[in-house]
Write a protein that holds these residues in place. Structure first.
Motif, PDB file in Angstrom:
ATOM      1  N   THR A   1      93.378  18.403 -27.555  1.00 60.99           N
ATOM      2  CA  THR A   1      93.962  17.306 -28.337  1.00 60.99           C
ATOM      3  C   THR A   1      94.870  17.811 -29.448  1.00 60.99           C
ATOM      4  OG1 THR A   1      92.087  17.228 -29.863  1.00 60.99           O
ATOM      5  CG2 THR A   1      91.980  15.829 -27.898  1.00 60.99           C
ATOM      6  N   ARG A   2      94.882  19.112 -29.702  1.00 59.37           N
ATOM      7  CA  ARG A   2      95.684  19.728 -30.767  1.00 59.37           C
ATOM      8  C   ARG A   2      95.334  19.138 -32.139  1.00 59.37           C
ATOM      9  NH1 ARG A   2      97.879  23.831 -28.038  1.00 59.37           N
ATOM     10  NH2 ARG A   2      99.133  23.251 -26.276  1.00 59.37           N
ATOM     11  N   GLN A   3      94.101  18.689 -32.297  1.00 56.33           N
ATOM     12  CA  GLN A   3      93.615  18.177 -33.581  1.00 56.33           C
ATOM     13  C   GLN A   3      92.305  18.871 -33.899  1.00 56.33           C
ATOM     14  OE1 GLN A   3      93.053  14.016 -33.079  1.00 56.33           O
ATOM     15  NE2 GLN A   3      95.221  13.517 -33.310  1.00 56.33           N
ATOM     16  N   ASP A   4      92.032  19.035 -35.195  1.00 58.01           N
ATOM     17  CA  ASP A   4      90.738  19.602 -35.533  1.00 58.01           C
ATOM     18  C   ASP A   4      89.665  18.516 -35.440  1.00 58.01           C
ATOM     19  OD1 ASP A   4      91.254  18.137 -37.788  1.00 58.01           O
ATOM     20  OD2 ASP A   4      90.907  19.763 -39.201  1.00 58.01           O
ATOM     21  N   PHE A   5      88.433  18.921 -35.559  1.00 58.46           N
ATOM     22  CA  PHE A   5      87.311  18.009 -35.340  1.00 58.46           C
ATOM     23  C   PHE A   5      87.317  16.847 -36.327  1.00 58.46           C
ATOM     24  CE2 PHE A   5      82.753  17.018 -36.149  1.00 58.46           C
ATOM     25  CZ  PHE A   5      82.480  16.430 -34.923  1.00 58.46           C
TER      26      PHE A   5
ATOM     27  N   GLU B   1      89.268  20.416 -29.454  1.00 60.39           N
ATOM     28  CA  GLU B   1      90.316  20.769 -30.408  1.00 60.39           C
ATOM     29  C   GLU B   1      91.511  21.411 -29.715  1.00 60.39           C
ATOM     30  OE1 GLU B   1      88.678  23.121 -33.518  1.00 60.39           O
ATOM     31  OE2 GLU B   1      87.378  21.526 -34.248  1.00 60.39           O
ATOM     32  N   PHE B   2      91.250  22.189 -28.673  1.00 62.55           N
ATOM     33  CA  PHE B   2      92.347  22.845 -27.964  1.00 62.55           C
ATOM     34  C   PHE B   2      93.204  21.833 -27.201  1.00 62.55           C
ATOM     35  CE2 PHE B   2      93.955  24.907 -24.088  1.00 62.55           C
ATOM     36  CZ  PHE B   2      94.778  25.863 -24.671  1.00 62.55           C
TER      37      PHE B   2
ATOM     38  N   ARG C   1      90.220  12.571 -41.775  1.00 63.87           N
ATOM     39  CA  ARG C   1      91.339  13.101 -42.542  1.00 63.87           C
ATOM     40  C   ARG C   1      92.517  12.176 -42.435  1.00 63.87           C
ATOM     41  NH1 ARG C   1      91.754  19.605 -42.010  1.00 63.87           N
ATOM     42  NH2 ARG C   1      89.571  19.974 -42.218  1.00 63.87           N
TER      43      ARG C   1
ATOM     44  N   THR D   1      89.864  15.519 -37.984  1.00 63.04           N
ATOM     45  CA  THR D   1      90.953  14.591 -37.685  1.00 63.04           C
ATOM     46  C   THR D   1      90.594  13.745 -36.482  1.00 63.04           C
ATOM     47  OG1 THR D   1      92.538  16.182 -38.548  1.00 63.04           O
ATOM     48  CG2 THR D   1      93.417  14.430 -37.166  1.00 63.04           C
ATOM     49  N   TRP D   2      89.986  14.350 -35.491  1.00 68.89           N
ATOM     50  CA  TRP D   2      89.600  13.632 -34.286  1.00 68.89           C
ATOM     51  C   TRP D   2      88.581  12.547 -34.625  1.00 68.89           C
ATOM     52  CZ3 TRP D   2      85.110  13.134 -31.270  1.00 68.89           C
ATOM     53  CH2 TRP D   2      85.308  12.645 -29.983  1.00 68.89           C
TER      54      TRP D   2
ATOM     55  N   LEU E   1      83.325  21.299 -28.355  1.00 68.29           N
ATOM     56  CA  LEU E   1      84.159  20.999 -29.522  1.00 68.29           C
ATOM     57  C   LEU E   1      85.404  21.875 -29.562  1.00 68.29           C
ATOM     58  CD1 LEU E   1      81.569  20.468 -32.389  1.00 68.29           C
ATOM     59  CD2 LEU E   1      83.054  18.767 -31.341  1.00 68.29           C
ATOM     60  N   LEU E   2      85.258  23.137 -29.215  1.00 70.72           N
ATOM     61  CA  LEU E   2      86.426  24.017 -29.179  1.00 70.72           C
ATOM     62  C   LEU E   2      87.441  23.543 -28.143  1.00 70.72           C
ATOM     63  CD1 LEU E   2      84.826  27.561 -29.502  1.00 70.72           C
ATOM     64  CD2 LEU E   2      86.102  26.301 -31.235  1.00 70.72           C
TER      65      LEU E   2
END
Length: 63
Positions: free
Chosen positions: A52-56, A49-50, A63, A58-59, A45-46
């Motif tokens: 795709t530059r999106q948080d979980f 996020e790194f 959101r 948003t992915w 997961l980290l």
């Protein structure tokens, strides 16, 4: 009359702390594999996020 000598105490084993039993009837191997799977998932997961530059959330589209 002679006094009786008290019986000698039984040899004791060292007092080692007891490990808690695994939950839900699992054995130690299952708990180890489950912990490793959770750790790999968290690192995944980290990395997601790194890269795709999106948080979980948003992915996932929450959101």
């Amino acid at each position: 009359m002679t006094a009786k000598t008290p019986p000698s105490p039984k040899p004791t084993t060292p007092n080692t702390p007891t490990q808690p039993e695994p939950a839900f009837g699992w054995n130690r191997y299952a708990e180890t594999i489950n912990g490793r799977f959770a750790m790999v998932g968290f690192v995944g997961l980290l990395l997601l996020e790194f890269f795709t530059r999106q948080d979980f959330f948003t992915w996932l589209g929450l959101r």
